[in-house]
Enzyme design. Structure first.
Site, PDB file in Angstrom:
ATOM      1  N   HIS A  16       0.860  -1.183   0.000  1.00  0.00           N
ATOM      2  CA  HIS A  16       0.000   0.000   0.000  1.00  0.00           C
ATOM      3  C   HIS A  16       0.898   1.235   0.000  1.00  0.00           C
ATOM      4  CE1 HIS A  16      -2.625   3.145   1.626  1.00  0.00           C
ATOM      5  NE2 HIS A  16      -3.647   2.413   1.200  1.00  0.00           N
ATOM      6  N   ASP A  18       0.931   4.160   1.412  1.00  0.00           N
ATOM      7  CA  ASP A  18       1.296   4.711   2.719  1.00  0.00           C
ATOM      8  C   ASP A  18       2.240   3.785   3.471  1.00  0.00           C
ATOM      9  OD1 ASP A  18      -0.317   6.963   2.351  1.00  0.00           O
ATOM     10  OD2 ASP A  18      -2.080   5.973   3.193  1.00  0.00           O
ATOM     11  N   LYS A  19       2.057   2.480   3.297  1.00  0.00           N
ATOM     12  CA  LYS A  19       2.943   1.531   3.968  1.00  0.00           C
ATOM     13  C   LYS A  19       4.324   1.486   3.310  1.00  0.00           C
ATOM     14  CE  LYS A  19       1.354   0.767   7.415  1.00  0.00           C
ATOM     15  NZ  LYS A  19       2.183   1.026   8.575  1.00  0.00           N
ATOM     16  N   GLU A  44      10.181  11.772   7.178  1.00  0.00           N
ATOM     17  CA  GLU A  44       8.915  11.620   6.465  1.00  0.00           C
ATOM     18  C   GLU A  44       9.201  11.241   5.018  1.00  0.00           C
ATOM     19  OE1 GLU A  44       6.299  11.836   8.279  1.00  0.00           O
ATOM     20  OE2 GLU A  44       7.125  12.887  10.004  1.00  0.00           O
ATOM     21  N   GLU A  57      14.342  15.794   9.832  1.00  0.00           N
ATOM     22  CA  GLU A  57      15.468  16.284  10.599  1.00  0.00           C
ATOM     23  C   GLU A  57      16.248  15.116  11.190  1.00  0.00           C
ATOM     24  OE1 GLU A  57      12.227  18.512   9.922  1.00  0.00           O
ATOM     25  OE2 GLU A  57      12.131  17.229  11.689  1.00  0.00           O
ATOM     26  N   LYS A 176      -5.691  -4.400   0.357  1.00  0.00           N
ATOM     27  CA  LYS A 176      -6.366  -4.008   1.597  1.00  0.00           C
ATOM     28  C   LYS A 176      -7.308  -5.142   2.007  1.00  0.00           C
ATOM     29  CE  LYS A 176      -7.572   0.351   2.134  1.00  0.00           C
ATOM     30  NZ  LYS A 176      -8.223   1.674   1.970  1.00  0.00           N
ATOM     31  N   PHE A 244      -8.068  -3.866 -10.692  1.00  0.00           N
ATOM     32  CA  PHE A 244      -7.114  -3.262  -9.764  1.00  0.00           C
ATOM     33  C   PHE A 244      -5.715  -3.595 -10.263  1.00  0.00           C
ATOM     34  CE2 PHE A 244      -6.066  -2.832  -4.903  1.00  0.00           C
ATOM     35  CZ  PHE A 244      -5.215  -1.783  -5.190  1.00  0.00           C
ATOM     36  N   ASP A 252      -1.879   5.908  -6.209  1.00  0.00           N
ATOM     37  CA  ASP A 252      -2.251   6.879  -5.183  1.00  0.00           C
ATOM     38  C   ASP A 252      -0.989   7.271  -4.438  1.00  0.00           C
ATOM     39  OD1 ASP A 252      -3.689   8.482  -3.499  1.00  0.00           O
ATOM     40  OD2 ASP A 252      -4.657   6.874  -2.392  1.00  0.00           O
ATOM     41  N   ALA A 253      -0.834   8.527  -4.104  1.00  0.00           N
ATOM     42  CA  ALA A 253       0.338   8.969  -3.358  1.00  0.00           C
ATOM     43  C   ALA A 253       0.339   8.358  -1.961  1.00  0.00           C
ATOM     44  CB  ALA A 253       0.367  10.490  -3.271  1.00  0.00           C
ATOM     45  N   ARG A 258       0.074   7.726   7.789  1.00  0.00           N
ATOM     46  CA  ARG A 258      -1.359   7.870   7.498  1.00  0.00           C
ATOM     47  C   ARG A 258      -2.166   6.617   7.833  1.00  0.00           C
ATOM     48  NH1 ARG A 258      -2.589  11.072   1.930  1.00  0.00           N
ATOM     49  NH2 ARG A 258      -1.700   9.193   0.988  1.00  0.00           N
ATOM     50  N   LYS A 259      -1.535   5.609   8.386  1.00  0.00           N
ATOM     51  CA  LYS A 259      -2.260   4.380   8.710  1.00  0.00           C
ATOM     52  C   LYS A 259      -2.111   4.051  10.196  1.00  0.00           C
ATOM     53  CE  LYS A 259      -4.251   3.408   4.876  1.00  0.00           C
ATOM     54  NZ  LYS A 259      -4.348   4.854   4.577  1.00  0.00           N
ATOM     55  N   LYS A 279      10.470   7.766  13.235  1.00  0.00           N
ATOM     56  CA  LYS A 279      10.869   8.462  14.462  1.00  0.00           C
ATOM     57  C   LYS A 279      11.798   7.598  15.300  1.00  0.00           C
ATOM     58  CE  LYS A 279       6.444  10.918  14.592  1.00  0.00           C
ATOM     59  NZ  LYS A 279       5.187  11.144  15.331  1.00  0.00           N
ATOM     60  N   LYS A 283      11.290   9.969  20.640  1.00  0.00           N
ATOM     61  CA  LYS A 283       9.950  10.499  20.383  1.00  0.00           C
ATOM     62  C   LYS A 283       8.940   9.613  21.122  1.00  0.00           C
ATOM     63  CE  LYS A 283      12.180  12.697  16.964  1.00  0.00           C
ATOM     64  NZ  LYS A 283      13.657  12.698  16.883  1.00  0.00           N
ATOM     65  N   ASP A 285       5.829   9.598  21.000  1.00  0.00           N
ATOM     66  CA  ASP A 285       4.786   9.064  20.115  1.00  0.00           C
ATOM     67  C   ASP A 285       5.031   7.582  19.863  1.00  0.00           C
ATOM     68  OD1 ASP A 285       3.222  11.282  19.719  1.00  0.00           O
ATOM     69  OD2 ASP A 285       4.225  11.906  17.878  1.00  0.00           O
TER      70      ASP A 285
END
Length: 401
Positions: A16, A18-19, A44, A57, A176, A244, A252-253, A258-259, A279, A283, A285
């Protein structure tokens, strides 16, 4: 807590878009941590048709210091990115590991962020940012994960394994899945709907080839889900839009982070909002989300609850957490407040400061790329990987209570 309901979770494959971005970002984290365990990384990634862009960074001894790259460092970064995409399996006209255009826009970490995180004098190392983090565990599956997400992940993992081995050569990397289960008495009793959309080779959207693809997916589902959950009443939606063929970053970008629901608990638990991939473990997060999962899993593994949610909160530059919250959703064998006190009283956890978390779980290592697809949680600890999935704290928690 409701006992009778329908619940749904989704997963996405390693291909995918995003992955793809998440795995690239974590490959960069692993690369820098392999050079300097104290490296600071916030990477990123953007993926789109024949393009990968890095931004963020860093601070890494021997690799990027005083605003300059060490000789060969930029070439090693690009090689790492291309090898990541190659491993996923993209060799398509619209996205090919060998030929996509690459941009590296990583630069030095902000000195103002660094001064809040770094230890100095009598100041302990602070959290890398403010925020709230959640961990969760439940007894619906052997891995103490929500069943809907667990099976969604497993379906796509099996399909990816078959694609890589050549057992399913008609599959392409992007896919998916989605699983809806009916719960009765708080226990999953039936799969009411299964959704799988998978990128495929040309021609597998019509006739006998389409039928073969559908039969393959149903066979995978039957092998993954327990037989009592499936019946003639289970609805299947396999590639419901039809063709597909164009997928991944060409279709798709993709962007890092995002997941976050796929990465965590499939919507069965709150989420603090912060992504993990790209990260370093200063961090919170990332590191605090890992320790809260570790704590929740050990609470359930210890038999102290059947279901547990934990929240931590931090302020940037401050070492001690601002709050700890435990909710066993009415399934606990002891009071939730008592569990909170027991956690904060365990010397092994060091008051849950960022440094104590990293040291207890051993997070300053290149262990993150494996976590960037098919969920960060519910994974089997293997060697240095997924230390937050261990249940070695269960005995100490029981003894403290």
């Amino acid at each position: 807590m409701r006992q009778d309901y329908l619940f749904t979770s989704e997963s996405v494959s390693e291909g995918h878009p995003d992955k793809v971005a998440d795995q690239i970002s974590d490959a960069i984290v692993d690369l820098f941590l392999s050079k300097d365990p104290e490296a600071r990384i916030a990477c990123e990634t953007l993926t789109t048709t024949q393009l990968v862009v890095l931004a963020g960074e860093i601070r890494c001894k021997g690799v990027y210091e005083d605003g300059r790259w060490a000789p060969g460092a930029e070439e090693e970064i690009e090689r790492t990115v291309r090898e990541t995409v190659k491993r996923i399996g993209y060799e398509q006209e619209g996205f090919h590991w060998r030929t996509f255009r690459f941009e590296n826009n990583l630069h030095a970490q902000s000195a103002h962020i660094a001064q809040g995180v770094d230890a100095s004098g009598n100041k302990d190392e602070g959290a890398g940012d403010q925020g709230i983090m959640f961990g969760f565990a439940c007894d619906e599956t052997p891995d103490l994960m929500p069943a809907t997400l667990y099976y969604s992940h497993k379906i796509l993992e099996r399909m990816a394994a078959d694609r890589h081995s050549g057992a399913a050569p008609f599959l392409e990397p992007d896919a998916k899945s989605q699983v809806t289960l009916r719960f009765a008495g708080g226990v999953p009793v039936a799969a009411t709907a299964i959704v799988v959309s998978t990128q495929h080779a040309k021609g597998y959207d019509e006739g006998e080839k389409e039928a073969a693809l559908h039969a393959y997916v149903k066979a995978v589902v039957a092998d993954i889900l327990p037989a009592p959950l499936l019946s003639d009443a289970t609805e299947y939606h396999i590639n419901p839009t039809g063709s597909f063929e164009i997928g991944g970053p060409d279709g798709d970008a993709g962007l890092t982070g995002r997941k976050i629901i796929v990465d965590t608990y499939g919507g069965a638990s709150p989420h603090g909002g912060g992504a993990f991939s790209g990260k370093d473990p200063t961090k919170v997060d990332r590191s605090a989300a890992y320790i809260t999962r570790y704590l929740a899993k050990n609470i359930v593994a210890a038999g102290l609850a059947r279901r547990c949610t934990i929240q931590l909160a931090y302020a940037i530059g401050v070492s001690r957490p601002l709050s700890l919250y435990v909710d066993t959703h009415g399934t606990g064998t002891v009071d939730d407040a008592a569990i909170e006190q027991a956690i904060m009283g365990l010397s092994a956890l060091g008051g849950l400061t960022p440094r104590a978390i990293r040291e207890h779980l051993g997070l300053n290592r290149p262990i993150y790329q494996k976590s960037a697809a098919y969920g960060h949680f519910g994974r089997t600890p293997e060697g240095d990987f997924f230390p937050w999935e261990k249940t070695d704290l269960a005995g100490a928690l029981k003894a403290a209570l």
